[in-house]
Each structure stands twice: as structure tokens, then as C-alpha cells.
Design an enzyme around this catalytic site. Structure first.
Site, PDB file in Angstrom:
ATOM      1  CE  LYS A 158      -1.399 -17.297  37.116  1.00  0.00           C
ATOM      2  NZ  LYS A 158      -0.287 -17.766  37.989  1.00  0.00           N
TER       3      LYS A 158
ATOM      4  CD  GLU B  93      13.887 -15.205  30.122  1.00  0.00           C
ATOM      5  OE1 GLU B  93      14.570 -16.248  30.265  1.00  0.00           O
ATOM      6  OE2 GLU B  93      13.672 -14.409  31.030  1.00  0.00           O
TER       7      GLU B  93
ATOM      8  CB  CYS C 129      16.477 -17.272  33.677  1.00  0.00           C
ATOM      9  SG  CYS C 129      16.075 -15.596  33.158  1.00  0.00           S
TER      10      CYS C 129
ATOM     11  CD  GLU D  71      17.036 -21.959  35.531  1.00  0.00           C
ATOM     12  OE1 GLU D  71      17.227 -20.758  35.283  1.00  0.00           O
ATOM     13  OE2 GLU D  71      16.019 -22.584  35.181  1.00  0.00           O
TER      14      GLU D  71
END
Length: 480
Positions: free
Chosen positions: A180, A254, A288, A384
Site C-alpha cells: 500500500k 518502523e 525519522c 518529532e
């Protein structure tokens, strides 16, 4: 050059291209200009089910092939990517706003990943060694089995790369795949379907879906999907994990990071500044692994901070072909970054440079930004932000630097910069992160390992661990 933007049938299901049946269409944008340059269809829940059923039908025969046969397919994907080099680089520059050097690096990394797992696939043909278990004549051997049809969900910040990290080991292990794509950057990865069709990959082994959140949810819930692998945000990762828990299937996640770069007083300031700048401003901080927290030992701090600020101001922004840093890729993320700037200003953060949109440029550009003396309870230090935003704190000692590095709910990556090699290893071994660079840029090689501690995720990608993530293991004990 091949036109990869015209996709009237963007779904690759059971070896054929299909139109998307979802009512909403996907608008594909150039973030450097804010221009919509393509519109493509999206899958609905029924088409997601079709893809999962196709993967389930294809799995037994694909699993039964030799590792060498699967390796040939993986090498074909690597060759297919390289054959489309110019078109894929141009597409990533247009859809992601990546500078040319970054787009070329991504393509090379993706191809190298397929080559690496081709080697591991061939090794699977070697028989498992027999072990002596006891003096009673018991012997045993361990076997690895493909886990089954797998659902892979990838993000928008590194098209081709994050998908290669999942597709290559899954196919090598003998799994069939439903992939996807992000609705923000759906075009580049559709070439995997083109390459599969060219090679004559058996129908259903690789299925590719464009679509919105309902497609990801349907994929996670489908009873024929035996494992889920997701790269993306923590809130969505929690939803994927919840779906996996309902069906008791394995999951790899992740997720986010708030990675430190620790610079000791003995480091070369010029080299340290280079690593700091690249660690936070590559891909406009939309990584990330971005080393968004600079922890610098006090004696070197004034010189290093000056060099970093100077380098941030000198960073070339603009059209991707001549830039060092591109725009923020998606409109929602661009708004989030501007909200971060506004909040930091309201909270009185000390901004040394940046902290605003680059309104002199068309598109979704923001200035490379550096905040100094950031409190450890500030959102700048803890959250983040997924943008080109660096937070700086000084440390009085090695001990304090390590404590600051570990003061986070995340644990994905870190960098250590020091002239003392032994010291670098000592510090790195005490930082709770999945991948740590010592005096090195953020190079992630296929034979290494990727994944985080704590809120940064579950499981590992790349290297042998990446293959094992798509295997189940059994053990046979034999008498006589």
C-alpha cells in the site's frame, strides 16, 4: 524519457493493471511549486480484498521456488530500477521536491537492496546443518519458512527506498506481497508493477495499491494477510499494531525518532558542523532518523554553533535541480512545521536562524532553523517535528552528554563525533538507539540493520534480520 505520471490504471492486482474504484481520486503535487501535476485513481476496500486474495493464491507456488529462482527476480527488480534511472530521479524531484543528489542516492539505495537480498535468497538453498543434541542419538535441525502473504505499508518521505526495504526481503523469503503506497507520493513505486510485468513475475506475487486510509485499514484487517510491516507515524503505527493484535499476526513497525548528535570537545569543528547540517537538513529534516538534537560539549560549543548557523543560512533552497535542501513534501506537513515555528516563538525559544517560511520562494519552503539552549521539557526537544529544525544544548561532560542523548521516548538513531576512536565506541555503546554512526554521515547500507528502541518501533529491517522478519522458524528433533 518515460512518462511515469500518466497512470489511468494505477492498481497492480494479480498481474494486471486496474482502475481505482474509490470515489475520491489522488491529487499528486509538486511541493516546489504547489502545482497539481497528476490525478490518479485509488483502490477501495473490495479491490484491497482482491489484492489480498491474489497474494494468497500466489503464495504456495512462490514459496516453493528455489532461492536461486527468487534471486533472479530480485536482480531483475534492481536492473529495472537502474534502467529507469533518469525518469525516476526526475519524478522524485518533482513529487517529493528532493534535490537531484538525494533522488539519485535513493534510487541507488533501492537497487542495492534488491541485489543484497538476491544474495541472501540464494543462500536459502543451502541445507540446514544437523546438530547433535544429546548422547542418546538425538539430532536436530532448524528450518525457516516464509510467513505467508504480507501487507506492507510505506510512507511518503522515501519512495522506492522504504518499499525496497520491505519488498526485497519479503520476496526473498518466499512471501507474496500486497504493497500500500502513500497517497502523497504514489507514482514512483508503481514502477515495481511495471518491472514485475516485464519480467513475467507470476500473477499475485506482487500487488500494489494506491489509496487512502481505508485501504490501509482493510489491508491490516484482511484474514489472508499473515504479517504486517508498517513505516510511518506513531499514531498510525499504534492502529496497525492494534489490528495485528486482533488477529494475532506478527507486525514490524518502523516509527518516529528524536535522534541526538553528540559532539565532543576534541572533534574537528568543520567536520562536526558538516555532519550536524547533513543530519538535520537532508530531505528537509523529513526523516525519522534526523539528528534533530545537537548535544555539544561546552568547550567546542561556541565555534560549532557559529559554524552550524552559518551553514544553515548558506543552505541553497529552491528548484530541486540546483538546491541543497528541498521543500516540505506534503501540504499537511508544511502546515505542521509552520505551527511548530509559531509555537516556538510563543514559548520564547531562542532562534538563531530560520523559524519561518521562505515566502520569497514558490512552494512549500521553510528556512533551515536552529534553536539554542532548548529546555529539555520543550516540545522542540521532545517531539518529532519532521522538518529542518535543530535544537541545541550544551553538556559539561561525557556523562551528561550520554544522559541527554538518552532523554527521549524514542531510540531510532544517533551520531557521535569525536577525535578519539575508543571514546566514540564507548559513547555509542551507551546510547539506546538502533543505529549509531561514529564520525560518519547517515549511510544506511543493505547489509547493516535498521529499527529502533522504545517508541521508535518493533523489529528490524535490512541485513539478515530483515529477511528473518518474513520467516517463521521450526525445529525438527530426530531419534537415531
Amino acid at each position: 524519457m518515460t512518462d511515469l505520471t500518466h497512470r489511468p490504471r494505477p492498481l497492480f492486482i494479480d498481474g494486471l493493471w486496474h482502475e481505482g474504484h474509490a470515489e475520491a481520486r489522488i491529487a499528486v503535487m509538486d511541493p516546489a511549486t504547489s502545482e497539481i501535476f497528476a490525478r490518479i485513481g485509488a483502490a477501495d476496500r473490495d479491490q484491497t480484498g482482491m489484492a489480498c486474495a491474489a497474494a494468497a493464491r500466489a503464495f504456495p507456488a512462490w514459496r516453493s521456488l528455489t532461492g536461486a529462482a527468487r534471486a533472479q527476480v530480485l536482480e531483475g527488480f534492481a536492473q529495472g530500477l537502474r534502467a529507469r534511472h533518469a525518469a525516476l530521479v526526475a519524478l522524485q524531484m518533482r513529487n517529493n521536491g528532493k534535490p537531484r543528489a538525494e533522488a539519485e542516492l535513493d534510487l541507488a539505495d533501492a537497487a542495492a537492496c534488491f541485489d543484497y537480498y538476491a544474495g541472501l535468497a540464494r543462500a536459502l538453498d543451502s541445507p540446514a546443518p544437523v546438530q547433535d543434541l544429546s548422547e542418546d542419538g538425538l539430532t536436530g535441525r532448524g528450518l525457516a519458512h516464509a510467513v505467508g502473504p504480507v501487507g506492507l505499508i510505506v510512507p511518503w518521505n522515501f519512495p522506492l527506498v522504504t518499499s525496497a526495504w520491505k519488498i526485497a526481503p519479503a520476496l526473498a523469503a518466499g512471501c507474496s506481497v500486497v504493497l500500500k503506497l502513500s497517497e502523497m507520493t504514489p507514482l514512483a513505486e508503481l514502477v515495481y508493477g511495471d518491472i514485475a510485468a516485464e519480467m513475467g513475475l507470476p500473477a499475485g506475487v506482487l500487488n500494489i495499491l494506491t489509496g487512502f486510509a481505508e485501504v490501509g485499514q482493510a489491508l491490516c484487517d484482511h484474514p489472508q494477510i499473515a504479517k504486517l510491516s508498517f513505516t510511518g507515524s506513531n499514531p498510525v503505527g499504534a492502529q496497525v499494531m492494534e489490528a495485528a493484535a486482533r488477529r494475532i499476526v506478527p507486525v514490524s513497525l518502523e516509527l518516529g525518532g528524536k535522534s541526538p548528535i553528540v559532539v565532543m570537545a576534541d572533534a574537528d569543528p568543520a567536520r562536526a558542523a558538516e555532519l550536524v547540517l547533513d543530519g538535520i537538513f537532508m530531505n528537509a529534516g523529513q526523516m525519522c532518523s534526523a539528528t534533530s538534537r545537537l548535544i555539544v560539549e561546552a568547550p567546542i560549543a561556541p565555534d560549532l554553533i557559529d559554524a552550524v548557523v552559518e551553514g544553515a543560512r548558506a543552505r541553497r533552497l529552491g528548484a530541486p535541480d540546483g538546491a541543497q535542501m528541498g521543500p516540505i513534501t506534503t501540504a499537511p506537513q508544511y502546515r505542521h512545521v509552520l505551527e511548530h515555528f509559531a509555537r516556538a516563538k510563543a514559548e520564547g525559544a531562542r532562534c538563531l536562524t530560520g523559524g519561518a517560511a521562505r515566502t520569497d520562494l514558490a512552494g512549500q519552503f521553510v528556512a533551515p532553523t536552529v534553536y539554542a539552549d532548548v529546555p529539555t521539557d520543550s516540545f522542540l526537544w521532545r517531539a518529532e517535528l519532521f522538518g529542518p529544525i535543530l535544537s541545541v544544548r550544551q553538556a559539561a561532560s561525557e556523562h551528561e552528554a550520554i544522559a541527554l542523548a538518552n532523554d527521549t521516548e524514542f531510540g531510532l538513531a544517533a551520531t557521535v563525533v569525536t577525535a578519539d576512536a575508543a571514546r566514540g565506541q564507548r559513547i555509542a555503546s551507551q546510547i539506546a538507539a538502533g543505529h549509531i554512526w561514529v564520525n560518519a554521515p547517515q549511510i544506511i547500507l543493505p547489509q547493516s540493520q535498521w529499527g529502533g528502541f522504545r517508541a521508535s518501533g518493533i523489529g528490524r529491517e535490512l541485513g539478515p534480520a530483515g529477511l528473518q522478519a518474513y520467516q517463521q522458524r521450526s525445529f525438527i528433533t530426530t531419534q537415531g
